[in-house]
Design a protein around this motif. Structure first.
Motif, PDB file in Angstrom:
ATOM      1  N   LYS A  22       0.810  -1.220   0.000  1.00  0.00           N
ATOM      2  CA  LYS A  22       0.000   0.000   0.000  1.00  0.00           C
ATOM      3  C   LYS A  22       0.843   1.269   0.000  1.00  0.00           C
ATOM      4  O   LYS A  22       0.523   2.227  -0.698  1.00  0.00           O
ATOM      5  CB  LYS A  22      -0.973   0.000   1.179  1.00  0.00           C
ATOM      6  N   LEU A  23       1.912   1.306   0.778  1.00  0.00           N
ATOM      7  CA  LEU A  23       2.726   2.519   0.842  1.00  0.00           C
ATOM      8  C   LEU A  23       3.516   2.762  -0.439  1.00  0.00           C
ATOM      9  O   LEU A  23       3.828   3.907  -0.767  1.00  0.00           O
ATOM     10  CB  LEU A  23       3.692   2.461   2.031  1.00  0.00           C
ATOM     11  N   ALA A  24       3.820   1.709  -1.179  1.00  0.00           N
ATOM     12  CA  ALA A  24       4.631   1.867  -2.389  1.00  0.00           C
ATOM     13  C   ALA A  24       3.805   2.209  -3.632  1.00  0.00           C
ATOM     14  O   ALA A  24       4.382   2.470  -4.685  1.00  0.00           O
ATOM     15  CB  ALA A  24       5.449   0.609  -2.642  1.00  0.00           C
ATOM     16  N   VAL A  25       2.477   2.248  -3.520  1.00  0.00           N
ATOM     17  CA  VAL A  25       1.652   2.600  -4.682  1.00  0.00           C
ATOM     18  C   VAL A  25       2.045   4.000  -5.144  1.00  0.00           C
ATOM     19  O   VAL A  25       1.995   4.956  -4.370  1.00  0.00           O
ATOM     20  CB  VAL A  25       0.145   2.537  -4.340  1.00  0.00           C
ATOM     21  N   GLY A  26       2.499   4.107  -6.375  1.00  0.00           N
ATOM     22  CA  GLY A  26       2.952   5.388  -6.906  1.00  0.00           C
ATOM     23  C   GLY A  26       4.370   5.731  -6.523  1.00  0.00           C
ATOM     24  O   GLY A  26       4.912   6.744  -6.949  1.00  0.00           O
ATOM     25  N   GLY A  27       4.989   4.889  -5.704  1.00  0.00           N
ATOM     26  CA  GLY A  27       6.378   5.092  -5.289  1.00  0.00           C
ATOM     27  C   GLY A  27       7.219   3.951  -5.797  1.00  0.00           C
ATOM     28  O   GLY A  27       6.977   3.446  -6.889  1.00  0.00           O
ATOM     29  N   GLU A  28       8.176   3.510  -4.990  1.00  0.00           N
ATOM     30  CA  GLU A  28       8.990   2.372  -5.414  1.00  0.00           C
ATOM     31  C   GLU A  28       9.552   1.605  -4.233  1.00  0.00           C
ATOM     32  O   GLU A  28       9.835   2.162  -3.179  1.00  0.00           O
ATOM     33  CB  GLU A  28      10.116   2.808  -6.340  1.00  0.00           C
ATOM     34  N   HIS A  29       9.679   0.287  -4.447  1.00  0.00           N
ATOM     35  CA  HIS A  29      10.292  -0.580  -3.452  1.00  0.00           C
ATOM     36  C   HIS A  29      11.801  -0.469  -3.553  1.00  0.00           C
ATOM     37  O   HIS A  29      12.347  -0.257  -4.625  1.00  0.00           O
ATOM     38  CB  HIS A  29       9.910  -2.042  -3.706  1.00  0.00           C
ATOM     39  N   SER A  30      12.461  -0.639  -2.433  1.00  0.00           N
ATOM     40  CA  SER A  30      13.908  -0.724  -2.411  1.00  0.00           C
ATOM     41  C   SER A  30      14.245  -2.093  -1.837  1.00  0.00           C
ATOM     42  O   SER A  30      13.557  -3.055  -2.141  1.00  0.00           O
ATOM     43  CB  SER A  30      14.496   0.413  -1.565  1.00  0.00           C
ATOM     44  N   GLN A  31      15.232  -2.179  -0.984  1.00  0.00           N
ATOM     45  CA  GLN A  31      15.580  -3.458  -0.391  1.00  0.00           C
ATOM     46  C   GLN A  31      15.650  -3.352   1.124  1.00  0.00           C
ATOM     47  O   GLN A  31      15.655  -2.262   1.677  1.00  0.00           O
ATOM     48  CB  GLN A  31      16.897  -3.965  -0.950  1.00  0.00           C
ATOM     49  N   CYS A  32      15.676  -4.483   1.771  1.00  0.00           N
ATOM     50  CA  CYS A  32      15.796  -4.556   3.237  1.00  0.00           C
ATOM     51  C   CYS A  32      14.695  -3.807   3.962  1.00  0.00           C
ATOM     52  O   CYS A  32      14.931  -3.153   4.983  1.00  0.00           O
ATOM     53  CB  CYS A  32      17.165  -4.061   3.687  1.00  0.00           C
ATOM     54  N   GLY A  33      13.469  -3.843   3.433  1.00  0.00           N
ATOM     55  CA  GLY A  33      12.339  -3.212   4.091  1.00  0.00           C
ATOM     56  C   GLY A  33      12.155  -1.741   3.801  1.00  0.00           C
ATOM     57  O   GLY A  33      11.273  -1.106   4.364  1.00  0.00           O
ATOM     58  N   TRP A  34      12.973  -1.157   2.932  1.00  0.00           N
ATOM     59  CA  TRP A  34      12.858   0.263   2.599  1.00  0.00           C
ATOM     60  C   TRP A  34      11.975   0.447   1.373  1.00  0.00           C
ATOM     61  O   TRP A  34      12.018  -0.346   0.443  1.00  0.00           O
ATOM     62  CB  TRP A  34      14.234   0.854   2.284  1.00  0.00           C
ATOM     63  N   LEU A  35      11.205   1.526   1.375  1.00  0.00           N
ATOM     64  CA  LEU A  35      10.441   1.916   0.201  1.00  0.00           C
ATOM     65  C   LEU A  35      10.256   3.420   0.221  1.00  0.00           C
ATOM     66  O   LEU A  35      10.464   4.074   1.242  1.00  0.00           O
ATOM     67  CB  LEU A  35       9.090   1.192   0.140  1.00  0.00           C
TER      68      LEU A  35
END
Length: 83
Positions: A51-64
């Motif tokens: 939900k938080l990454a909608v319109g954003g982007e995933h990174s790694q190790c729990g970061w977005l």
């Protein structure tokens, strides 16, 4: 900023109060400041991660990064170090 721009805003997220300040282009958002969310279950991790990454982007190790450029750390409480 220009007339009508928001300088300071307050909001509540899951019962936690936050105050934010518009620093303008002199103080852009960066991962140097992030919001950390401790999650009790994998289902909670998965739900927030998506939900938080909608319109954003995933990174790694729990970061977005969300759609507004805010950095988040979604962390299972099982990953916390024991002191």
């Amino acid at each position: 900023g220009k007339k009508g721009d928001i300088l300071v805003a307050t909001f509540a997220l899951f019962g936690q109060d936050f105050t934010i300040i518009n620093g303008g282009s002199e103080f852009p958002l960066s991962p140097a400041v992030s919001l950390l969310v401790n999650c009790e279950s994998q289902a909670e991790v998965d739900m927030l991660w998506e939900k938080l990454a909608v319109g954003g982007e995933h990174s790694q190790c729990g970061w977005l990064t969300d759609q507004f450029g805010v950095s988040w750390q979604i962390v299972p409480t099982a990953m916390e170090s024991k002191k």
